[in-house]
Design a protein around this motif. Structure first.
Motif: not given
Length: 227
Positions: A102-111
């Motif tokens: 569907k389009g670009p993806v952002l991966l988010v985590a703490h550290n």
């Protein structure tokens, strides 16, 4: 309230995730719990959870969870045997969550440096298009952002308190709880100052110790002292 508006102008989906592992080294240790939520924006501009996962992952034959990890997480060998999936199944599930059709993806985590190295190692062991999806994604480390916002200490639990989220989420050393908390913390940080995009693919590290583990392709690393 920004509600991650600028983030979703650039990304079709944001995947917040967390891992619990048998140790600190991605090359020799294993993920025992992987939790993730994929957030997308509706046509009305609200956010919805498109998919979620909370997986216990079985260890290779003959391996056991270190006692200190059991004490920290509450995850036991018996729990993995009864409820765990194979690492191959976990890799396939995570691949679907970060799929970029569907389009670009952002991966988010703490550290994020820590968790991304474990995810990368898992996907590498199970050949498929997970590696391609991983490498095509962008990455955001909420720890790097938080270090620029608040004084030490900088754990996720500290961010929950700083943004007065105690009645809404919990930090329990269980991956699924931490993912829900991370989502709320990121929304709070974005409402405080909408500059999260300036931290994409930019990881801070303590100059006293250097970068932990292998450097991830596409990420810029910069020495970041405690605020």
């Amino acid at each position: 309230m920004s509600n991650l508006r600028e983030v979703f102008q650039k990304y079709a989906a944001v995947v917040f995730f967390d891992t619990e592992t048998t140790g600190l080294e991605a090359d020799s240790c294993q993920i025992i719990e992987l939790a993730a939520i994929r957030i997308e924006q509706t046509e009305r501009g609200t956010l919805r959870m498109a998919s979620s996962a909370d997986l216990f992952i079985k260890l290779p034959a003959g391996q056991r969870i270190p006692e200190k990890i059991v004490e920290l997480t509450g995850i036991t060998d018996e729990l993995l045997k009864a409820e765990g999936v194979t690492e191959a199944e976990a890799a396939a599930t995570f691949t679907e969550m970060i799929r970029n059709d569907k389009g670009p993806v952002l991966l988010v985590a703490h550290n994020a440096q820590f968790d991304l190295l474990f995810i990368k190692a898992m996907l590498w062991r199970h050949k498929g298009d997970g590696e391609e999806m991983f490498e095509a994604a962008d990455y955001l480390d909420s720890l790097t952002v938080y270090k620029d916002r608040r004084a030490y200490p900088h754990k996720l639990a500290n961010a929950i308190v700083a943004y007065k989220l105690e009645g809404k989420v919990q930090n329990s050393h269980r991956a699924i709880d931490d993912v829900a908390a991370l989502f709320e913390v990121c929304k709070a940080m974005d409402n405080e100052r909408a500059d999260l995009l300036s931290y994409v693919n930019l990881f801070g590290y303590n100059p006293k110790y250097g970068v932990s583990g292998h450097r991830i392709d596409g990420v810029d690393y910069w020495p970041q002292r405690f605020n």
